[in-house]
Write a protein that holds these residues in place. Sequence first.
Motif, PDB file in Angstrom:
ATOM      1  N   ALA A 143      32.510  34.151  46.292  1.00  0.00           N
ATOM      2  CA  ALA A 143      33.504  34.223  45.523  1.00  0.00           C
ATOM      3  C   ALA A 143      32.316  35.382  44.713  1.00  0.00           C
ATOM      4  O   ALA A 143      31.526  35.160  44.565  1.00  0.00           O
ATOM      5  CB  ALA A 143      33.830  33.623  44.778  1.00  0.00           C
ATOM      6  N   PRO A 144      32.609  36.680  44.481  1.00  0.00           N
ATOM      7  CA  PRO A 144      31.934  37.628  43.766  1.00  0.00           C
ATOM      8  C   PRO A 144      31.211  37.010  42.342  1.00  0.00           C
ATOM      9  O   PRO A 144      31.188  35.465  41.448  1.00  0.00           O
ATOM     10  CB  PRO A 144      32.767  38.584  43.791  1.00  0.00           C
ATOM     11  N   GLY A 145      30.137  36.743  40.994  1.00  0.00           N
ATOM     12  CA  GLY A 145      29.785  36.546  40.586  1.00  0.00           C
ATOM     13  C   GLY A 145      30.918  36.317  39.008  1.00  0.00           C
ATOM     14  O   GLY A 145      30.269  35.784  38.040  1.00  0.00           O
ATOM     15  N   VAL A 146      31.432  36.840  39.445  1.00  0.00           N
ATOM     16  CA  VAL A 146      32.208  37.453  37.555  1.00  0.00           C
ATOM     17  C   VAL A 146      33.616  35.881  37.764  1.00  0.00           C
ATOM     18  O   VAL A 146      34.383  36.047  37.535  1.00  0.00           O
ATOM     19  CB  VAL A 146      33.329  38.761  37.767  1.00  0.00           C
ATOM     20  N   ASN A 147      33.898  35.751  39.363  1.00  0.00           N
ATOM     21  CA  ASN A 147      34.819  34.845  39.755  1.00  0.00           C
ATOM     22  C   ASN A 147      34.295  33.023  39.170  1.00  0.00           C
ATOM     23  O   ASN A 147      33.237  32.466  40.001  1.00  0.00           O
ATOM     24  CB  ASN A 147      34.942  34.969  41.278  1.00  0.00           C
ATOM     25  N   PRO A 148      35.253  33.036  38.198  1.00  0.00           N
ATOM     26  CA  PRO A 148      34.374  31.395  37.850  1.00  0.00           C
ATOM     27  C   PRO A 148      34.431  30.542  39.158  1.00  0.00           C
ATOM     28  O   PRO A 148      34.230  29.339  38.404  1.00  0.00           O
ATOM     29  CB  PRO A 148      35.836  30.596  36.421  1.00  0.00           C
ATOM     30  N   TYR A 149      35.150  30.304  40.476  1.00  0.00           N
ATOM     31  CA  TYR A 149      35.228  29.676  41.189  1.00  0.00           C
ATOM     32  C   TYR A 149      33.764  29.346  41.379  1.00  0.00           C
ATOM     33  O   TYR A 149      33.249  27.756  41.412  1.00  0.00           O
ATOM     34  CB  TYR A 149      35.843  30.397  42.426  1.00  0.00           C
ATOM     35  N   LEU A 188      39.742  25.152  41.662  1.00  0.00           N
ATOM     36  CA  LEU A 188      40.274  27.022  41.319  1.00  0.00           C
ATOM     37  C   LEU A 188      40.103  27.374  42.765  1.00  0.00           C
ATOM     38  O   LEU A 188      39.879  27.171  43.255  1.00  0.00           O
ATOM     39  CB  LEU A 188      38.667  26.977  40.912  1.00  0.00           C
ATOM     40  N   SER A 189      41.104  27.929  42.508  1.00  0.00           N
ATOM     41  CA  SER A 189      41.138  29.474  43.755  1.00  0.00           C
ATOM     42  C   SER A 189      40.427  30.280  43.843  1.00  0.00           C
ATOM     43  O   SER A 189      39.819  30.440  42.777  1.00  0.00           O
ATOM     44  CB  SER A 189      42.876  30.265  42.961  1.00  0.00           C
ATOM     45  N   ILE A 190      39.811  30.612  45.375  1.00  0.00           N
ATOM     46  CA  ILE A 190      39.249  31.850  45.095  1.00  0.00           C
ATOM     47  C   ILE A 190      39.581  33.470  44.780  1.00  0.00           C
ATOM     48  O   ILE A 190      38.980  34.115  44.145  1.00  0.00           O
ATOM     49  CB  ILE A 190      38.468  31.469  46.684  1.00  0.00           C
ATOM     50  N   PHE A 191      40.634  33.430  44.822  1.00  0.00           N
ATOM     51  CA  PHE A 191      41.043  34.330  44.021  1.00  0.00           C
ATOM     52  C   PHE A 191      41.314  34.165  42.339  1.00  0.00           C
ATOM     53  O   PHE A 191      42.335  35.277  42.103  1.00  0.00           O
ATOM     54  CB  PHE A 191      42.754  34.935  44.958  1.00  0.00           C
TER      55      PHE A 191
END
Length: 544
Positions: free
Chosen positions: A237-243, A152-155
Amino acid sequence: MEREGRKVLAADPEWWRGAVIYQIYPRSFQDSNGDGVGDLAGITRRLDHVARLGADAIWISPFFTSPMKDFGYDVSDYCDVDPMFGTLVDFDALVARAHDLGLRVMIDLVLSHTSDQHPWFRESRKDRTNPKADWYVWADPKPDGTPPNNWLSIFGGSAWEWDSRREQYYLHNFLTSQPDLNFHHAPVQEALLDVARFWLKRGVDGFRLDTINFYVHDKYLRDNPPLPKELRNDSIAPGVNPYNHQLHLFDKNQPENLDFLRKFRAVLNPWNAAAVGEVGDAQRGLEIMAEYTSGGDKVQMCYPFEMLQPKRLTAALLEETFARMRAAAPDAWPCWSYSNHDTVRHITRWGLTAAAAKSYATLLACLRGSICLYQGEELGLPEAELSLEELRDPYGIQFWPEFKGRDGARTPMVWVTDNANGGFSDATPWLPVKPPHLPLSVAAQEGDAGSILSHYRAVLAFRRAHPVLRTGTMEDIAAQGDVVSFRRRGEEEIFCAVNLGDRLAEVRMPEGNWETVGTELGSQAATGGRVALGPWGVCLAKRA
């Protein structure tokens, strides 16, 4: 070593150890030509402020030629200055002025990836047989046409992007316009080492290495395993990020990276240059930092994210952090920071009052390791509140409103109060200067002995006056409630105790005779072998 006739600071291969490095985000430091964007000439104009603060070096975030999809962290020419920031002549003038002021110059090298506009990538994507076909990470799709693995991408989203020219996917750990270089291909490594040589010859004293643990990927492209929910955190990464849902075993942190770091160190050594690496890992950051800086043959310093996390740094967390680091590698050398261009400013992130901010600044100056200060930190700037319409950061736009991106920490430096743009520019700035920042300007705090700016100057002067704080050992680290205490030992011995809480606390002094020092920092004296620390109070004492 003389560099093309320009002044060079005294040769010292250990200059970086315990150094205070001031980070400059060039778009937001000082605009010199009235276009609303900071530039190299603007930095040169303001270097006196950095020198007076007491820093040893500056780190300049990327100013290379770039399409600016990620504001310079997407490089299209490693060996030139983007016209937005000036020219190579402007850079030479900056280095000369910095050296005249006794400041070393470190620049931000983004080696893990380039822009998709870089000539290397333009050639690489043409077909599978061109001379640069293997310079980036290309992979065939699975039989069903989906990406080669689950990275996965950090973005946000998959780290793989389809390219119709080659009918393959390319890897991008960040934006799709930031393809990852293939460090398994020897010519790539040599080309990047040549980039370092180019800037060393130009007079730089070192590098900040962006995403240092992302350089090498698993050549077998194995899937990352899932990370149990209870182990996830949002430090990278922010909590909403699947990363955050993966344990990143294979897309970064590969053992082959050590071989490249040894090659990089060999390039640095003849110049007495140093490097500080950014270790972005939510689970093993400290251990990776220790691995990359131990042994004296890799990079000199790395900074992990233990003090950049959303969770406030407590006495217990500090004790745990140093215990983990000591267990991983006693000779590892960290570079600590509370804020940078990628994180919410720590004043806001940790909800600090002015008194608390001063206490944390004193603590930072007393820790074993080097220090990075982010522009505006010395003013106590809070995070700027921006609307969606004001955002420029693609990361923030992608995850708005749960994550507001990085622009709140990137708004312009405020130099004066009687100017809507804070003295940053005569034009509309690329990001707005918010009214709460103006009363905290450099001009407003000058001459105020009680200001945060005055405190930072005093803290750095104290650190410089006591070399043991820069290079000595750090022993007997202990957390008692909100208070953390430790001793720094070298040619002298200093006891440090800091109350990281808003309640009165009492600390017992170590046995022996101690003389209170650092009274200009509010250091409290001991009575009868004990010291009563008020809220956010500190005790600094030198063994008599």
